[in-house]
Motif scaffolding. Structure first.
Motif, PDB file in Angstrom:
ATOM      1  N   CYS A 102       0.860  -1.181   0.000  1.00  0.00           N
ATOM      2  CA  CYS A 102       0.000   0.000   0.000  1.00  0.00           C
ATOM      3  C   CYS A 102       0.897   1.231   0.000  1.00  0.00           C
ATOM      4  O   CYS A 102       0.776   2.115   0.842  1.00  0.00           O
ATOM      5  N   SER A 103       1.809   1.263  -0.938  1.00  0.00           N
ATOM      6  CA  SER A 103       2.804   2.331  -1.024  1.00  0.00           C
ATOM      7  C   SER A 103       2.347   3.422  -1.986  1.00  0.00           C
ATOM      8  O   SER A 103       1.576   3.172  -2.909  1.00  0.00           O
ATOM      9  N   SER A 104       2.825   4.643  -1.735  1.00  0.00           N
ATOM     10  CA  SER A 104       2.512   5.790  -2.601  1.00  0.00           C
ATOM     11  C   SER A 104       1.008   5.942  -2.797  1.00  0.00           C
ATOM     12  O   SER A 104       0.509   6.044  -3.916  1.00  0.00           O
ATOM     13  N   THR A 105       0.286   5.962  -1.691  1.00  0.00           N
ATOM     14  CA  THR A 105      -1.172   6.041  -1.770  1.00  0.00           C
ATOM     15  C   THR A 105      -1.740   7.284  -1.081  1.00  0.00           C
ATOM     16  O   THR A 105      -2.939   7.355  -0.819  1.00  0.00           O
ATOM     17  N   ARG A 106      -0.880   8.234  -0.747  1.00  0.00           N
ATOM     18  CA  ARG A 106      -1.307   9.523  -0.195  1.00  0.00           C
ATOM     19  C   ARG A 106      -2.062   9.383   1.126  1.00  0.00           C
ATOM     20  O   ARG A 106      -2.990  10.146   1.420  1.00  0.00           O
ATOM     21  N   VAL A 107      -1.686   8.407   1.905  1.00  0.00           N
ATOM     22  CA  VAL A 107      -2.355   8.172   3.180  1.00  0.00           C
ATOM     23  C   VAL A 107      -1.602   8.888   4.294  1.00  0.00           C
ATOM     24  O   VAL A 107      -0.392   8.742   4.431  1.00  0.00           O
ATOM     25  N   ALA A 108      -2.327   9.652   5.090  1.00  0.00           N
ATOM     26  CA  ALA A 108      -1.730  10.372   6.217  1.00  0.00           C
ATOM     27  C   ALA A 108      -2.030   9.631   7.518  1.00  0.00           C
ATOM     28  O   ALA A 108      -2.305   8.435   7.517  1.00  0.00           O
ATOM     29  N   SER A 109      -2.010  10.356   8.626  1.00  0.00           N
ATOM     30  CA  SER A 109      -2.037   9.701   9.934  1.00  0.00           C
ATOM     31  C   SER A 109      -3.330   8.945  10.224  1.00  0.00           C
ATOM     32  O   SER A 109      -3.302   7.813  10.720  1.00  0.00           O
ATOM     33  N   GLU A 110      -4.494   9.534   9.927  1.00  0.00           N
ATOM     34  CA  GLU A 110      -5.758   8.882  10.275  1.00  0.00           C
ATOM     35  C   GLU A 110      -5.920   7.545   9.555  1.00  0.00           C
ATOM     36  O   GLU A 110      -6.221   6.519  10.170  1.00  0.00           O
ATOM     37  N   GLY A 111      -5.708   7.563   8.258  1.00  0.00           N
ATOM     38  CA  GLY A 111      -5.804   6.321   7.498  1.00  0.00           C
ATOM     39  C   GLY A 111      -4.692   5.363   7.848  1.00  0.00           C
ATOM     40  O   GLY A 111      -4.882   4.139   7.857  1.00  0.00           O
ATOM     41  N   GLY A 112      -3.512   5.912   8.144  1.00  0.00           N
ATOM     42  CA  GLY A 112      -2.382   5.071   8.502  1.00  0.00           C
ATOM     43  C   GLY A 112      -2.623   4.310   9.789  1.00  0.00           C
ATOM     44  O   GLY A 112      -2.283   3.130   9.905  1.00  0.00           O
ATOM     45  N   VAL A 113      -3.225   4.976  10.769  1.00  0.00           N
ATOM     46  CA  VAL A 113      -3.532   4.319  12.042  1.00  0.00           C
ATOM     47  C   VAL A 113      -4.534   3.188  11.826  1.00  0.00           C
ATOM     48  O   VAL A 113      -4.369   2.075  12.348  1.00  0.00           O
ATOM     49  N   ALA A 114      -5.584   3.459  11.039  1.00  0.00           N
ATOM     50  CA  ALA A 114      -6.599   2.431  10.770  1.00  0.00           C
ATOM     51  C   ALA A 114      -5.985   1.230  10.060  1.00  0.00           C
ATOM     52  O   ALA A 114      -6.255   0.072  10.408  1.00  0.00           O
ATOM     53  N   LEU A 115      -5.135   1.517   9.086  1.00  0.00           N
ATOM     54  CA  LEU A 115      -4.509   0.434   8.335  1.00  0.00           C
ATOM     55  C   LEU A 115      -3.524  -0.343   9.205  1.00  0.00           C
ATOM     56  O   LEU A 115      -3.456  -1.578   9.143  1.00  0.00           O
ATOM     57  N   ALA A 116      -2.774   0.380  10.030  1.00  0.00           N
ATOM     58  CA  ALA A 116      -1.810  -0.280  10.912  1.00  0.00           C
ATOM     59  C   ALA A 116      -2.512  -1.201  11.906  1.00  0.00           C
ATOM     60  O   ALA A 116      -2.049  -2.313  12.177  1.00  0.00           O
ATOM     61  N   GLU A 117      -3.630  -0.749  12.450  1.00  0.00           N
ATOM     62  CA  GLU A 117      -4.385  -1.583  13.386  1.00  0.00           C
ATOM     63  C   GLU A 117      -4.901  -2.842  12.697  1.00  0.00           C
ATOM     64  O   GLU A 117      -4.872  -3.936  13.269  1.00  0.00           O
ATOM     65  N   ALA A 118      -5.368  -2.685  11.459  1.00  0.00           N
ATOM     66  CA  ALA A 118      -5.866  -3.842  10.713  1.00  0.00           C
ATOM     67  C   ALA A 118      -4.734  -4.815  10.400  1.00  0.00           C
ATOM     68  O   ALA A 118      -4.886  -6.033  10.531  1.00  0.00           O
ATOM     69  N   LEU A 119      -3.588  -4.285   9.994  1.00  0.00           N
ATOM     70  CA  LEU A 119      -2.444  -5.139   9.676  1.00  0.00           C
ATOM     71  C   LEU A 119      -1.952  -5.893  10.906  1.00  0.00           C
ATOM     72  O   LEU A 119      -1.401  -6.993  10.792  1.00  0.00           O
ATOM     73  N   GLY A 120      -2.161  -5.302  12.065  1.00  0.00           N
ATOM     74  CA  GLY A 120      -1.758  -5.958  13.299  1.00  0.00           C
ATOM     75  C   GLY A 120      -2.514  -7.245  13.575  1.00  0.00           C
ATOM     76  O   GLY A 120      -2.088  -8.060  14.396  1.00  0.00           O
ATOM     77  N   THR A 121      -3.636  -7.455  12.879  1.00  0.00           N
ATOM     78  CA  THR A 121      -4.413  -8.693  13.046  1.00  0.00           C
ATOM     79  C   THR A 121      -3.976  -9.780  12.070  1.00  0.00           C
ATOM     80  O   THR A 121      -4.486 -10.897  12.131  1.00  0.00           O
ATOM     81  N   CYS A 122      -3.058  -9.447  11.170  1.00  0.00           N
ATOM     82  CA  CYS A 122      -2.638 -10.386  10.120  1.00  0.00           C
ATOM     83  C   CYS A 122      -1.449 -11.216  10.605  1.00  0.00           C
ATOM     84  O   CYS A 122      -0.290 -10.842  10.394  1.00  0.00           O
ATOM     85  N   ASN A 123      -1.735 -12.328  11.209  1.00  0.00           N
ATOM     86  CA  ASN A 123      -0.682 -13.150  11.802  1.00  0.00           C
ATOM     87  C   ASN A 123       0.179 -13.873  10.776  1.00  0.00           C
ATOM     88  O   ASN A 123       1.241 -14.394  11.115  1.00  0.00           O
ATOM     89  N   ASN A 124      -0.276 -13.932   9.523  1.00  0.00           N
ATOM     90  CA  ASN A 124       0.485 -14.626   8.481  1.00  0.00           C
ATOM     91  C   ASN A 124       1.277 -13.673   7.591  1.00  0.00           C
ATOM     92  O   ASN A 124       1.915 -14.106   6.632  1.00  0.00           O
TER      93      ASN A 124
END
Length: 256
Positions: A102-124
């Motif tokens: 998800c690179s070069s997608t113009r995402v700032a802090s709010e979207g980044g936090v949401a995405l980071a939290e979701a990625l934290g559930t990806c154990n694989n």
């Protein structure tokens, strides 16, 4: 696009690569019937597609099932924060994800936090590319490739990253942190990070501001690492391409 979508409607596809098209929201809508019919997707590629926030929401709403999804690539789009929030919902429902870009997608802090939290559930998760955004880093214990280049981490961000990776990701094989304005001030945080990564084969520090002072800070780390690691890191610190060589002369030069 609608004609193409209708022809494939009902086909159970494992991979969909719709990259390098000017899809936008209307283009995504044109593939509505195709996307809605997919329940066994393992790979979805939407690279360089002009995916806006609305288009990202449409993609996530149209795909009925992502339980088998292993690869998700959204590189070089106009996704923004709202789009990242939509993508994060898709990620949360994709437990098999191994490769996310998800690179070069113009995402700032709010979207980044949401995405980071979701990625934290990806154990694989094994490969994560978030370059050219402003993200937080999730805990991903199985991660083996991480690209955080050109994020303007600077010294403070580098130190925070080093501390986080020592605890949350110890199986890295590739770590890319080039172009982050890292100076000698952050150099002392690097040795303990790198030596904690027993599988590391590539470290990219190109286009930072370490200079001689910073390199001096981490030179003892080089001495403690296997020659293959040393070769990778010296070449990349200098900004040169690594070329593997079996010649004894090259190895002797490094050892000296």
């Amino acid at each position: 696009m609608k004609m193409f979508s209708s022809v494939l409607d009902g086909c159970e596809l494992r991979y969909q690569n719709l990259s390098d098209n000017s899809l936008g929201e209307k283009g995504v809508g044109a593939f509505e019937s195709l996307l809605k019919s997919q329940r066994s997707l393992e790979g979805l590629y939407l690279i360089n597609d002009g995916i806006s926030e609305a288009a990202a929401r449409a993609v996530c709403e149209l795909i009925p099932c992502t339980e088998k999804l292993k690869v998700l690539q959204f590189h070089n789009n106009m996704t923004g924060d709202e789009g990242a929030i939509a993508i994060s919902e898709l990620v949360k429902h994709s437990p098999a994800l191994e490769n996310v870009r998800c690179s070069s997608t113009r995402v700032a802090s709010e979207g980044g936090v949401a995405l980071a939290e979701a990625l934290g559930t990806c154990n694989n998760l094994k490969k994560l590319d978030l370059r050219d955004n402003m993200f937080a880093l999730p805990g991903c214990p199985n991660l083996n490739e991480l690209n955080l280049s050109y994020l303007n981490l600077a010294d403070e961000g580098c130190i925070v990253l080093a501390n986080a990776l020592r605890e949350s990701a110890t199986l890295l094989k590739v770590l890319e942190i080039s172009g982050n304005e890292i100076t000698a001030k952050a150099a002392p945080a690097l040795p303990s990070l790198i030596t904690s990564q027993r599988l590391l084969i590539k470290l990219n520090l190109f286009e930072n501001e370490l200079k001689d002072e910073g390199v001096d800070e981490i030179k003892d780390m080089f001495k403690a690492l296997p020659l293959c690691w040393l070769h990778w890191m010296i070449m990349i610190l200098k900004g040169e391409d690594y070329q593997e060589s079996d010649e004894d002369g090259d190895e002797n030069e490094l050892e000296s």
